[in-house]
Design an enzyme around this catalytic site. Structure first.
Site, PDB file in Angstrom:
ATOM      1  N   GLY A 126       0.765  -0.618  -0.375  1.00  0.00           N
ATOM      2  CA  GLY A 126       0.288   0.053  -0.158  1.00  0.00           C
ATOM      3  C   GLY A 126       0.720   1.210  -0.024  1.00  0.00           C
ATOM      4  O   GLY A 126       0.303   2.380  -0.554  1.00  0.00           O
ATOM      5  N   CYS A 149     -27.619  -9.691 -16.020  1.00  0.00           N
ATOM      6  CA  CYS A 149     -26.966  -8.810 -16.860  1.00  0.00           C
ATOM      7  C   CYS A 149     -28.392  -9.393 -18.544  1.00  0.00           C
ATOM      8  O   CYS A 149     -28.761 -10.443 -17.943  1.00  0.00           O
ATOM      9  CB  CYS A 149     -25.301  -9.793 -17.619  1.00  0.00           C
ATOM     10  SG  CYS A 149     -25.655  -9.647 -19.545  1.00  0.00           S
ATOM     11  N   CYS A 205     -26.214 -12.619 -20.259  1.00  0.00           N
ATOM     12  CA  CYS A 205     -26.207 -13.817 -20.001  1.00  0.00           C
ATOM     13  C   CYS A 205     -26.029 -14.318 -18.464  1.00  0.00           C
ATOM     14  O   CYS A 205     -25.960 -15.445 -18.123  1.00  0.00           O
ATOM     15  CB  CYS A 205     -24.496 -14.038 -20.103  1.00  0.00           C
ATOM     16  SG  CYS A 205     -23.827 -13.201 -18.339  1.00  0.00           S
ATOM     17  N   CYS A 243     -23.336  -7.131 -18.592  1.00  0.00           N
ATOM     18  CA  CYS A 243     -21.475  -7.040 -17.977  1.00  0.00           C
ATOM     19  C   CYS A 243     -20.414  -6.569 -18.656  1.00  0.00           C
ATOM     20  O   CYS A 243     -20.843  -6.221 -19.617  1.00  0.00           O
ATOM     21  CB  CYS A 243     -21.019  -8.531 -18.330  1.00  0.00           C
ATOM     22  SG  CYS A 243     -22.250  -9.711 -16.685  1.00  0.00           S
ATOM     23  N   CYS A 267     -18.510 -11.815 -19.387  1.00  0.00           N
ATOM     24  CA  CYS A 267     -20.388 -12.259 -20.018  1.00  0.00           C
ATOM     25  C   CYS A 267     -20.304 -13.470 -22.211  1.00  0.00           C
ATOM     26  O   CYS A 267     -21.206 -14.121 -21.720  1.00  0.00           O
ATOM     27  CB  CYS A 267     -20.687 -11.503 -21.664  1.00  0.00           C
ATOM     28  SG  CYS A 267     -22.332 -11.194 -21.392  1.00  0.00           S
TER      29      CYS A 267
HETATM   30 ZN   LIG Z   1     -23.181 -10.978 -19.117  1.00  0.00          ZN
END
Ligand SMILES: [Zn+2]
Lengths: 297, 201
Positions: free
Chosen positions: A34, A243, A246, A268, A274
């Site tokens: 970090g 989505c 999909c 997506c 996807c």
């Molecule tokens: Zn998708």
């Protein structure tokens, strides 16, 4: 597929001395998770904002047997992603892919792939603004002191002002995280939706900021906690529907305008994810009306 | 270079660009996964008492911008300094606080960790990476490691090292984010304990 390397380039463009300098910075970045390690960023044959920091980190890390994937907003097909992929195919002769599962090195601008990453993968972020405190304190000497003293109260105040104004924390991108209980880190410009994917990820995560000349890192299995408050706990973006292509739930969706009559769908943002799901036979509600290759264009 | 030198000097990398990358990746992943052993795929003939992996790390990581410190065991053999100067151009420094990398062949006699560069609170990266040659590395038993890069908990021990080494490691961890990072080398094997690692009995 391995591309033939163009003659006259150093492997992966950078000269060996520059690679060593970047590699030394990466070792320190991994040892101090970090913390932003300064490095002598080089001019790259692409403008800042096109991921010169990420490109330099990838160039220092990548080897002849790697398989590279590059994404921009979750897509492998944007101009930026295509040009970086071509750059490494040309200068390093490495194999490239759009498949998350097949990649050993993934360079990204905004998203973390939806498919879980593995210990054998390295995720390289191209970062525009590495300093999470920069918009609260413009002076580098001051932010360095704040990190040294672990003085992060201002960031909590900023988030709390969000709550006072909006009733919730309105920050949705570049949402600040605390790394291993020590350093405040900016995951910019990923959506906060992806913050939980950074936490305890099996993949090594490297961040490069070219213009700001910083490299930082998250080793695998590192605690990455999004800042929040007891009465306003951190929450990721929620999407009402799956989505449209999909039918995936619990993934980051982009809005796609379908026509000029207000038609739209949510799909997506991770195009490889996807497409893989559609190839497996998953069908979203819009699929019948959409060409088979119609992803998040 | 004198004719005498060229007959004793160990060779560098066979394929410098690719070998340096392969060694770096190995060291990087060792640093990213504390306590796990990585094996180099690149063979280097080291000078004197230097471990092959230590010599490979030096070739991959060191240059004129990274001062190197040698322990007495390595400094006693001119072949080591010659190898480093010829192949890397790294300045050899007598003051361990000025070293980017410290190479040690005699871990048992090593100086305290706070003799090396520890970095500052603002720039903790301005610190020394120690590369310690050991006779054995064991991941079946030994100290318990935890922290970034460790999936839950892992076991690690190496030696010979000073009898109070565990205490030295925990003092080093106590300085975080300052501190040194340790790379243990045995033959062509590499394992690391960065400053972020919590080490317990
Ligand atoms: Zn998708």
């Amino acid at each position: 597929m391995n591309a033939p390397m163009t003659a006259g380039y150093n492997f992966a463009y950078l000269d060996e001395q520059t690679k060593r300098m970047i590699r030394r910075a990466i070792l320190k970045a991994i040892a101090i998770p970090g913390y932003q390690v300064p490095f002598a960023s080089r001019e790259m044959p692409m403008p800042y904002g096109w991921g010169t920091g990420g490109v330099q980190v990838t160039a220092a890390v990548i080897g002849e047997h790697d398989v590279l994937k590059v994404i921009d907003q979750g897509s492998d097909d944007t101009t930026n992603a295509v040009s970086i992929r071509k750059f490494f195919a040309r200068t390093a002769g490495v194999a490239t892919t759009t498949s998350t599962a097949d990649a050993t090195v993934i360079q990204t601008r905004h998203r973390i792939p939806e498919a879980p990453l593995t210990e054998d993968q390295i995720l390289v972020y191209q970062v525009p603004i590495p300093e999470p405190l920069r918009f609260l304190e413009p002076r580098e000497t001051e932010t360095r002191t704040m990190h040294a003293l672990e003085e992060y109260g201002l960031m909590h105040v900023k988030l709390y002002e969000d709550i006072a104004r909006h009733g919730h924390i309105a920050t949705t991108y570049a949402y600040p995280v605390k790394v291993n209980g020590r350093y405040l880190m900016d995951a910019s410009p990923t959506p906060k939706f992806d913050n939980p994917k950074m936490h305890l990820s099996p993949a090594l995560q490297l961040f490069g900021a070219g213009r700001e000349k910083r490299i930082y890192a998250l080793p695998p299995y590192t605690q990455v906690v999004s800042l929040d408050f007891e009465d306003h706990p951190f929450e990721v973006n929620r999407f009402d529907k799956p989505c449209a292509l999909c039918a995936a739930h619990g993934v980051y969706l982009d809005e796609v305008v379908l026509d000029d009559r207000g038609g739209r769908m949510f799909v997506c943002s991770d195009t490889d994810f996807c497409e893989t799901r559609r190839a497996e036979g998953h069908r979203g509600e819009m699929l019948a009306d959409t060409p088979a290759d119609g992803g998040a264009a | 270079m004198s004719a005498a030198l060229s007959t004793t000097l160990s060779a560098g990398f066979e394929r410098p660009v690719f070998d340096a990358q392969a060694v770096f990746r190995c060291v990087m992943m060792a640093m990213a996964r504390p306590g796990l052993i990585r094996t180099l795929t690149v063979a280097v003939k080291p000078p004197g008492r230097m471990a092959p992996a230590a010599a490979a790390l030096a070739l991959a990581m060191c240059d004129f911008e990274s001062p190197v410190w040698l322990d007495d065991a390595l400094a006693a053999d001119p072949a080591v300094a010659e190898f480093l100067r010829f192949h890397t151009g790294a300045p050899i420094v007598a003051d361990p606080r000025k070293a980017s990398f410290a190479f040690l062949a005699d871990g048992a006699e090593m100086p305290p960790l706070d003799c090396f560069a520890l970095g500052s609170p603002e720039y903790p990266d301005r610190s020394t990476t120690l590369v310690i040659g050991v006779d054995w590395i064991d991941t079946e038993s030994g100290w318990r490691l935890a922290g970034p890069g460790v999936n839950g908990q892992t076991r690690f021990s190496a030696g010979p090292l000073p009898h109070d080494f565990l205490g030295r490691l925990s003092d080093n961890r106590g300085l975080f984010p300052r501190g040194v990072d340790l790379v243990f080398v045995h033959g062509d094997r590499v394992a690391a304990i960065p400053r972020s690692t919590v080490v317990e009995k």
